[in-house]
Design a protein around this motif. Structure first.
Motif, PDB file in Angstrom:
ATOM      1  N   ARG A  61       0.834  -1.210   0.000  1.00  0.00           N
ATOM      2  CA  ARG A  61       0.000   0.000   0.000  1.00  0.00           C
ATOM      3  C   ARG A  61       0.870   1.262   0.000  1.00  0.00           C
ATOM      4  O   ARG A  61       0.637   2.197  -0.773  1.00  0.00           O
ATOM      5  N   LYS A 105      -5.310 -10.794  -6.408  1.00  0.00           N
ATOM      6  CA  LYS A 105      -6.312  -9.721  -6.514  1.00  0.00           C
ATOM      7  C   LYS A 105      -6.172  -8.734  -5.349  1.00  0.00           C
ATOM      8  O   LYS A 105      -6.285  -7.514  -5.515  1.00  0.00           O
ATOM      9  N   GLN A 106      -5.905  -9.275  -4.164  1.00  0.00           N
ATOM     10  CA  GLN A 106      -5.737  -8.435  -2.980  1.00  0.00           C
ATOM     11  C   GLN A 106      -4.501  -7.540  -3.112  1.00  0.00           C
ATOM     12  O   GLN A 106      -4.528  -6.363  -2.732  1.00  0.00           O
ATOM     13  N   SER A 107      -3.431  -8.075  -3.668  1.00  0.00           N
ATOM     14  CA  SER A 107      -2.215  -7.279  -3.863  1.00  0.00           C
ATOM     15  C   SER A 107      -2.458  -6.130  -4.841  1.00  0.00           C
ATOM     16  O   SER A 107      -1.977  -5.010  -4.635  1.00  0.00           O
ATOM     17  N   VAL A 108      -3.183  -6.416  -5.916  1.00  0.00           N
ATOM     18  CA  VAL A 108      -3.507  -5.355  -6.887  1.00  0.00           C
ATOM     19  C   VAL A 108      -4.295  -4.254  -6.179  1.00  0.00           C
ATOM     20  O   VAL A 108      -4.002  -3.057  -6.336  1.00  0.00           O
ATOM     21  N   LYS A 109      -5.262  -4.673  -5.367  1.00  0.00           N
ATOM     22  CA  LYS A 109      -6.094  -3.703  -4.637  1.00  0.00           C
ATOM     23  C   LYS A 109      -5.264  -2.908  -3.625  1.00  0.00           C
ATOM     24  O   LYS A 109      -5.385  -1.686  -3.526  1.00  0.00           O
ATOM     25  N   GLN A 110      -4.420  -3.613  -2.876  1.00  0.00           N
ATOM     26  CA  GLN A 110      -3.589  -2.953  -1.860  1.00  0.00           C
ATOM     27  C   GLN A 110      -2.705  -1.880  -2.483  1.00  0.00           C
ATOM     28  O   GLN A 110      -2.539  -0.798  -1.941  1.00  0.00           O
ATOM     29  N   SER A 111      -2.102  -2.201  -3.608  1.00  0.00           N
ATOM     30  CA  SER A 111      -1.161  -1.260  -4.225  1.00  0.00           C
ATOM     31  C   SER A 111      -1.863  -0.048  -4.803  1.00  0.00           C
ATOM     32  O   SER A 111      -1.278   1.036  -4.878  1.00  0.00           O
ATOM     33  N   GLY A 112      -3.101  -0.230  -5.231  1.00  0.00           N
ATOM     34  CA  GLY A 112      -3.846   0.876  -5.827  1.00  0.00           C
ATOM     35  C   GLY A 112      -3.367   1.248  -7.220  1.00  0.00           C
ATOM     36  O   GLY A 112      -3.777   2.274  -7.777  1.00  0.00           O
ATOM     37  N   TYR A 115      -2.739  -2.620 -11.678  1.00  0.00           N
ATOM     38  CA  TYR A 115      -2.172  -3.913 -12.085  1.00  0.00           C
ATOM     39  C   TYR A 115      -0.765  -4.008 -11.492  1.00  0.00           C
ATOM     40  O   TYR A 115      -0.203  -3.004 -11.031  1.00  0.00           O
ATOM     41  N   GLU A 146      -4.396  -8.615 -14.622  1.00  0.00           N
ATOM     42  CA  GLU A 146      -4.021  -8.115 -13.288  1.00  0.00           C
ATOM     43  C   GLU A 146      -2.502  -8.059 -13.119  1.00  0.00           C
ATOM     44  O   GLU A 146      -1.994  -7.290 -12.312  1.00  0.00           O
TER      45      GLU A 146
END
Length: 288
Positions: A61, A105-112, A115, A146
């Protein structure tokens, strides 16, 4: 081996999948909070265009936020876009296809960041079946947009052979392992280079454990560089992608400033001869 003056922080290396990535990445292992934010900002200001994170580092993040803040900032005079900055993360553990797919998917979301440029299996732990299942999840994440490039980390020759023998839809483009003059891991790096798998060198500075080694001191004086610059240059001249880590602005800048000299062949051989199988952290390359 690359030419002495051709390297810059903008230099890129071609991958087997046709994509390319920067030849030096900022490592952010064991950094958190403000240290991560500052390190990423300083690195981007200095010209770095790649950051190496992981789920286990718990800073995806912060890295993503720092990249986006820099891209949107007034100090970004080069008009950087998201696609100009290469972001890596890694799967914490090989459990199952579903767990890996969800985790990506969670990592993509965490990083913002929308992809992930490079996603790696962090280690071969978990056994053959779980490794291969996890790799299928990486392949599907690439298919779904992703992830751009997939690879592995801490894989020994037998793990790479096993994965290639499984006839994967996508061959790993990267193997990220601990590599430096005191642990060159020649059998693994040679196998990777024979199979067009780029070697990323983590702990390229041997976590500062050999900065006062007489050979390192002597050669750094000869080439008018810091011991860290000498070790990074060694890595680059072997065709590796080093991931030097620092939270100090001056060191981050210096670690990227390695284009002005070239280690000659005899001195490269001397450095190659420093092998003592020095492991600075963990060593999963021989696990089952």
């Amino acid at each position: 081996m690359m030419a002495g003056h051709s390297f810059s922080l903008g230099s890129r290396i071609k991958l087997a999948n046709g994509l390319s990535m920067p030849q030096i990445h900022l490592g952010v292992y064991l950094t958190s909070g403000k240290d991560t934010t500052n390190a990423v900002q300083w690195a981007l200001e200095a010209g770095y265009r790649a950051v190496d994170s992981a789920q286990m580092y718990h800073n995806e993040r912060e890295v993503g936020s720092a990249i986006l803040a820099f891209i949107g900032s007034q100090s970004n005079t080069s008009s950087l876009r998201r696609e100009d900055v290469h972001f890596t993360s890694k799967l914490a553990s090989n459990v199952s296809y579903d767990a890996a797919r969800k985790s990506i998917k969670q990592s993509v979301k965490q990083s913002g960041l929308g992809y992930i440029d490079l996603f790696l299996l962090h280690s071969p732990y978990g056994g053959k079946a779980k490794r291969l299942e996890s790799w299928k999840a990486v392949e599907d994440a690439i298919k779904d947009g992703e992830v751009k490039t997939g690879g592995v980390s801490n894989f020994g020759v037998k793990h790479l052979q096993e994965l290639l023998a499984s006839k994967p839809r996508i061959v790993p483009a990267i193997n990220q392992i601990e590599v430096h003059p005191f642990n060159p891991r020649t059998p693994i790096t040679s196998y990777c280079q024979e199979h067009n798998i780029v070697v990323e060198a983590y702990a390229p500075l041997a976590r500062a454990l050999r900065m006062k080694h007489p050979v390192i001191i002597s050669l750094s004086k000869k080439y008018s560089c810091t011991p860290a610059q000498l070790m990074i240059r060694w890595s680059l001249q072997h065709g590796f992608v080093p991931l030097p880590k620092s939270v100090t602005k001056a060191r981050i800048i210096a670690n990227g400033d390695v284009g002005g000299f070239e280690i000659d062949g005899a001195d490269m051989e001397t450095m190659d001869g420093l092998d003592e199988y020095l492991v600075t952290d963990w060593d999963p390359v021989d696990c089952d």
